[in-house]
Design an enzyme around this catalytic site. Structure first.
Site, short mmCIF file in Angstrom:
data_model
loop_
_atom_site.label_atom_id
_atom_site.label_comp_id
_atom_site.label_asym_id
_atom_site.label_seq_id
_atom_site.Cartn_x
_atom_site.Cartn_y
_atom_site.Cartn_z
N ASP A 1 -57.49 -29.90 11.84
CA ASP A 1 -55.99 -30.22 12.33
C ASP A 1 -55.83 -31.74 12.51
O ASP A 1 -54.78 -32.28 12.36
CB ASP A 1 -55.56 -29.28 13.57
CG ASP A 1 -55.23 -28.02 12.99
OD1 ASP A 1 -56.00 -27.29 12.62
OD2 ASP A 1 -54.03 -28.16 12.75
N ARG B 1 -48.20 -21.83 9.43
CA ARG B 1 -49.31 -22.28 10.21
C ARG B 1 -50.10 -23.07 9.30
O ARG B 1 -50.04 -22.90 8.07
CB ARG B 1 -49.48 -21.70 11.29
CG ARG B 1 -49.98 -19.92 10.98
CD ARG B 1 -50.76 -19.63 9.81
NE ARG B 1 -52.02 -20.31 10.03
CZ ARG B 1 -52.83 -20.59 8.85
NH1 ARG B 1 -52.29 -20.29 7.62
NH2 ARG B 1 -53.95 -21.09 9.32
N GLN C 1 -56.09 -15.18 12.28
CA GLN C 1 -55.88 -15.84 11.02
C GLN C 1 -56.96 -15.53 9.84
O GLN C 1 -56.83 -15.52 8.62
CB GLN C 1 -55.84 -17.51 10.99
CG GLN C 1 -54.69 -17.96 11.50
CD GLN C 1 -54.95 -18.06 13.30
OE1 GLN C 1 -55.70 -17.51 13.82
NE2 GLN C 1 -54.18 -19.03 13.86
N LYS D 1 -59.32 -25.19 14.80
CA LYS D 1 -59.05 -23.91 15.55
C LYS D 1 -59.95 -23.57 16.42
O LYS D 1 -61.43 -23.74 16.10
CB LYS D 1 -58.88 -22.69 14.37
CG LYS D 1 -58.72 -21.46 14.96
CD LYS D 1 -57.42 -21.23 15.92
CE LYS D 1 -55.88 -21.71 15.33
NZ LYS D 1 -55.18 -21.89 16.32
O1 MRU Z 1 -53.12 -22.63 14.73
P1 MRU Z 1 -52.99 -22.28 12.89
O2 MRU Z 1 -53.48 -21.19 12.25
O3 MRU Z 1 -52.08 -23.43 12.46
O4 MRU Z 1 -54.45 -23.09 12.77
C1 MRU Z 1 -54.97 -23.64 11.50
C2 MRU Z 1 -56.23 -24.23 11.44
O5 MRU Z 1 -56.80 -24.36 12.53
C3 MRU Z 1 -56.79 -24.64 10.19
O6 MRU Z 1 -58.28 -24.52 10.04
C4 MRU Z 1 -56.41 -26.15 9.93
O7 MRU Z 1 -54.96 -26.19 10.27
C5 MRU Z 1 -56.80 -26.44 8.69
S1 MRU Z 1 -55.70 -25.85 7.37
C6 MRU Z 1 -56.19 -26.20 6.04
#
Ligand code: MRU
Length: 355
Positions: free
Chosen positions: A244, A46, A203, A255
């Site tokens: 993202d 992820r 996470q 997130k």
């Molecule tokens: O659901 P995830 O764990 O993929 O979400 C990740 C995030 O929201 C991170 O903050 C984002 O991808 C930035 S990663 C450098």
């Protein structure tokens, strides 16, 4: 050291299974685009930049996994691979960026070729492998550059809060937000880093605090509902998060819980920074209202460690991301420039390289 997240050794991509971290280090093997997409969808890996890098490797894997006898068939299978990969998760632009870039590379290679032959098909595979390696390299160097630019924004005695995991585990480099923190730590600027646990997927608790610990950074884990209290009492003087997808006006999807932290930071007068490479910026989307937010299963909210913690039959919401309005963001740190103030004109300048 954080274990390698992706190891490509044709015809297999080994993917570090982040669902088992921090207690077990195991790898899942993908041999084609569908298996790569499944690993992304099932959260084996992820983090926006990392899923983009894995998606890129899905293309040469796909060609290696099937017999080819025409360019028509080859391109049809790659177009299908791109569709399957893009369907894995909707919010992170990196996935779409990598899939489009790989497909374009294949299409332009084929256009420049004459008749199909096994030899030229082999060359196409090599071209795609070089392109996937280039995406990985670019991610690594973007992380390093964001680390440098972001660390300059932080003062001495920084007490920083980060959310989710925007660290090495979310990228092929040192991370975005966590890369800023580790670079600032090397410059002697970090007094303490807080990581919020990031319900429901944890996470922050499973990945970020582990990275901070391994990096020797004084750090503490908090639950998400402690953020306001600690901003008031623990001297937090910076918040740094990843992203993202960023709309053309700077509205930022990250997130779930990020928006709440930005509101709290504003109230407490704490600068709120987003660190994200330019392939996160989606100029085709005017503002945050156009960003698709992934809805995940309600079981991820109602179950903890396989145990139901809410009444049976309860309905739970689980948006995976939220959108922080540009006006709550002090600066967006990209590998090209620091966007400050965050507005449409400055976002455009950073992407087009005119800053
Ligand atoms: O659901 P995830 O764990 O993929 O979400 C990740 C995030 O929201 C991170 O903050 C984002 O991808 C930035 S990663 C450098």
């Amino acid at each position: 050291m954080i274990p390698p997240r992706l190891v490509y050794k044709a015809p297999v991509l080994k993917i570090l299974d982040q669902r088992l971290l921090p207690h077990r280090t195991e790898y899942v093997r993908a041999r084609n685009a569908a298996q790569t997409a499944r690993a992304i969808r099932d959260m084996v890996l992820r983090g926006a930049p990392l899923i983009g890098c894995a998606a890129a490797w899905g293309f040469p894997l796909e060609l290696r996994s099937r017999r080819a006898s025409s360019w028509h068939g080859t391109l049809a299978s790659l177009r299908k691979a791109a569709a399957v990969i893009k369907a894995a998760r909707p919010t992170a632009l990196a996935l779409f960026y990598a899939a489009d870039r790989m497909l374009e590379k294949a299409e332009s290679f084929v256009k420049a070729q004459g008749a199909f032959s096994p030899k030229t098909h082999g060359e196409l595979i090599k071209v795609l492998e070089r392109e996937a390696a280039a995406i990985t390299r670019e991610d690594r160097s973007a992380c390093a550059r964001m680390g440098e630019l972001g660390a300059r924004l932080l003062g001495r005695n920084t007490v920083v809060l980060t959310h989710c995991n925007a660290g090495a585990l979310a990228t092929m480099g040192i991370g975005t937000a966590v890369g800023v923190i580790t670079t600032a730590h090397s410059a002697g600027k970090i007094t303490r880093a807080y990581s919020s646990e990031t319900r429901p997927y944890l996470q922050g608790a499973r990945l970020t605090i582990w990275e901070l610990q391994r990096g020797g950074i004084p750090s503490e884990l908090i639950t998400d509902n402690m953020a306001a209290h600690l901003m008031k009492t623990a001297g937090i003087n910076a918040v740094v998060v990843g992203a993202d997808r960023i709309a053309a006006n700077g509205d930022t999807a990250n997130k779930i819980g990020t928006y709440a932290l930005a509101v709290l930071a504003k109230y407490h007068g704490i600068p709120f920074y987003v660190a994200a490479p330019t392939p996160t910026i989606d100029l085709s989307i005017r503002d945050g209202r156009g960003i698709v937010i992934e809805e995940r299963s309600s079981e991820e909210v109602t179950f903890i460690n396989g145990r139901l913690v809410a009444p049976k039959g309860v309905r739970a919401r689980h948006p995976g991301f939220d959108v922080t309005p540009a006006k709550l963001i002090t600066a967006i740190i990209t590998e090209r420039a620091v966007i400050r103030p965050v507005n449409r004109a400055n976002v455009l300048k950073a992407v087009r390289g005119a800053v």
